[in-house]
Design an enzyme around this catalytic site. Structure first.
Site, mmCIF file in Angstrom:
data_model
loop_
_atom_site.group_PDB
_atom_site.id
_atom_site.type_symbol
_atom_site.label_atom_id
_atom_site.label_comp_id
_atom_site.label_asym_id
_atom_site.label_seq_id
_atom_site.Cartn_x
_atom_site.Cartn_y
_atom_site.Cartn_z
ATOM 1 C CG HIS A 1 -9.595 -6.404 0.683
ATOM 2 N ND1 HIS A 1 -9.873 -7.549 1.389
ATOM 3 C CD2 HIS A 1 -8.311 -6.095 0.962
ATOM 4 C CE1 HIS A 1 -8.794 -7.919 2.071
ATOM 5 N NE2 HIS A 1 -7.831 -7.053 1.823
ATOM 6 C CG ASP B 1 -12.514 -9.611 1.670
ATOM 7 O OD1 ASP B 1 -12.431 -8.671 0.853
ATOM 8 O OD2 ASP B 1 -12.093 -9.509 2.838
ATOM 9 C CD GLU C 1 -2.877 -1.272 2.354
ATOM 10 O OE1 GLU C 1 -2.802 -0.405 3.231
ATOM 11 O OE2 GLU C 1 -3.724 -2.180 2.359
ATOM 12 C CD GLU D 1 -4.401 -8.220 1.880
ATOM 13 O OE1 GLU D 1 -5.310 -7.473 2.288
ATOM 14 O OE2 GLU D 1 -3.190 -7.957 2.031
ATOM 15 C CG ASN E 1 -0.375 -7.258 -1.171
ATOM 16 O OD1 ASN E 1 -0.787 -8.054 -2.017
ATOM 17 N ND2 ASN E 1 -1.005 -7.039 -0.027
HETATM 18 C C1 XIL Z 1 -6.212 -6.711 8.345
HETATM 19 C C2 XIL Z 1 -6.515 -7.913 9.216
HETATM 20 O O1 XIL Z 1 -7.351 -8.782 8.499
HETATM 21 C C3 XIL Z 1 -7.151 -7.490 10.516
HETATM 22 O O2 XIL Z 1 -7.264 -8.602 11.392
HETATM 23 C C4 XIL Z 1 -6.362 -6.374 11.185
HETATM 24 O O3 XIL Z 1 -7.085 -5.905 12.300
HETATM 25 C C5 XIL Z 1 -6.090 -5.233 10.217
HETATM 26 O O4 XIL Z 1 -5.457 -5.746 9.047
HETATM 27 N N1 XIL Z 1 -4.898 -4.954 3.738
HETATM 28 C C6 XIL Z 1 -3.863 -5.719 4.222
HETATM 29 C C7 XIL Z 1 -4.077 -6.601 5.399
HETATM 30 O O5 XIL Z 1 -2.780 -5.740 3.615
HETATM 31 O O6 XIL Z 1 -2.933 -6.729 6.190
HETATM 32 C C8 XIL Z 1 -5.237 -6.143 6.235
HETATM 33 O O7 XIL Z 1 -5.484 -7.132 7.222
HETATM 34 C C9 XIL Z 1 -6.462 -5.902 5.374
HETATM 35 C C10 XIL Z 1 -6.192 -4.827 4.354
#
Ligand code: XIL
Length: 339
Positions: free
Chosen positions: A222, A253, A146, A251, A186
């Site tokens: 996401h 979802d 990020e 990641e 990422n």
């Molecule tokens: C999130 C986790 O899922 C949570 O448990 C935590 O509280 C915050 O981080 N992008 C990312 C991840 O790269 O590391 C994040 O994970 C979600 C967004």
């Protein structure tokens, strides 16, 4: 699609949770799950589901600097080690997350003050301690997470403010600590926001031109039911593939309640989410097979998803429901994975 496969809506009355077809068996690349170490317990359905359906794991939090390096001279390896050992014993691969990020950093790092050389020494020592500790056990890393904003401009962080060219240095330091590990940049929203995608890919192209060891790109994915589009996903995959980058959906979802307007998971949402997971898997398959490094799901069952507690709303973003029953989303994703 496999003949005779259960492509119907088996979710409605599924008698035996976790008896659906094995997810990772449908793919010829790793299918991963975000793991909170405390959820791995013998006899717990989370563990049963993890072992049945996934052949790769990522620590959801335990390798982040704030957790693994809480004090300047203290590394807390225990929780991440236990997940890594669990995975290794089952022959699962481990993707490491994350070395350089602006969130979940320990206060001693946020409050660090020093010269440029001292900042560099601090970050280098962190990266090399963590990558070195897991050398040979963690096969790939999110090195930088990020680092760009949605408009494509660099994010202002303690790293960006204090270490000139920190992205290049982070990759170089990680590579020194484990030359065999595959190293990823990422980020989120690169699928749906062309400005961000173009800026990140240009930055990666520049790193590669300079000989910096960047191997791949992780699209966090996401996403919502209607954004980004399937065409956006395919454009992102194709742009990364054109640069010969290894590609992860890192990641994944699918939120069905991004605006907090839903009070329950309706059948209509279930069906839309099924189609959505399917088209995302299909978009991933447009990557050349040599570049497919895997898809990781960010949560196994709905009530445990980070979306609920981080964004403080109801949502049902995962493949499994509260009773660990495979949702229509599971079958959509499973179908989409089939070559
Ligand atoms: C999130 C986790 O899922 C949570 O448990 C935590 O509280 C915050 O981080 N992008 C990312 C991840 O790269 O590391 C994040 O994970 C979600 C967004």
């Amino acid at each position: 699609t496999v003949a005779g496969a259960p492509v119907g809506l088996l979710w409605a009355n599924q008698a035996t949770p976790l008896a659906e077809p094995v997810l990772f068996a449908a793919a010829d690349f790793p299918i991963g799950m975000a793991v909170q170490t405390g959820r791995i317990k013998d006899g717990d359905p989370f563990q049963t589901g993890l072992v049945r359906h996934f052949n790769s794991v990522t620590c959801e939090n335990e390798m982040k600097p704030g957790l693994i390096h809480p004090q300047v001279n203290t590394y807390d390896w225990g929780p991440a080690d236990s997940t890594v050992t669990f995975a290794q014993n089952l022959g699962m691969s481990v993707h490491g997350h994350v070395l350089v990020w602006h969130e979940q950093i320990p206060s001693w790092m946020s409050n660090f003050s020093g010269s440029t050389a001292e900042w560099e020494a601090m970050l280098r020592s962190h990266i090399q301690a963590v990558v070195g500790h897991y050398k040979g056990k963690v096969s790939s890393w999110d090195v930088v997470n990020e680092a760009f904003l949605d408009d494509g401009s660099p994010r202002s962080t303690i790293w960006q403010q204090n270490i000139p060219d920190y992205i290049a240095k982070a990759f170089t330091w990680a590579h020194e600590a484990d030359p065999a590990a595959k190293l990823f940049y990422n980020d989120y929203n690169m699928e749906g926001l062309p400005a961000k995608r173009v800026a990140v890919l240009a930055a990666i192209a520049d790193l590669k031109t300079r000989g910096i060891p960047v191997d791949g790109i992780g699209f966090q994915a996401h996403v919502n039911l209607d954004w980004p589009t399937s065409a956006d996903f395919k454009a992102a995959v194709s742009a990364a593939a054109a640069m010969n980058l290894l590609i992860r959906f890192s990641e994944l979802d699918v939120s069905v309640n991004p605006n907090n307007t839903q009070s329950q998971l309706t059948d209509s949402l279930r069906i839309q989410q099924r189609a959505r997971y399917k088209e995302i898997a299909e978009a991933y398959l447009t990557a050349p097979s040599a570049l497919r490094q895997g898809i990781t799901l960010w949560g196994l069952r709905d009530p445990d998803s980070w979306i609920l507690y981080v964004f403080n709303r109801q949502d049902w973003p995962c493949l499994f429901d509260d009773a660990y029953r495979a949702k229509p989303a599971f079958y959509g994703f499973w179908e989409g994975l089939m070559p």
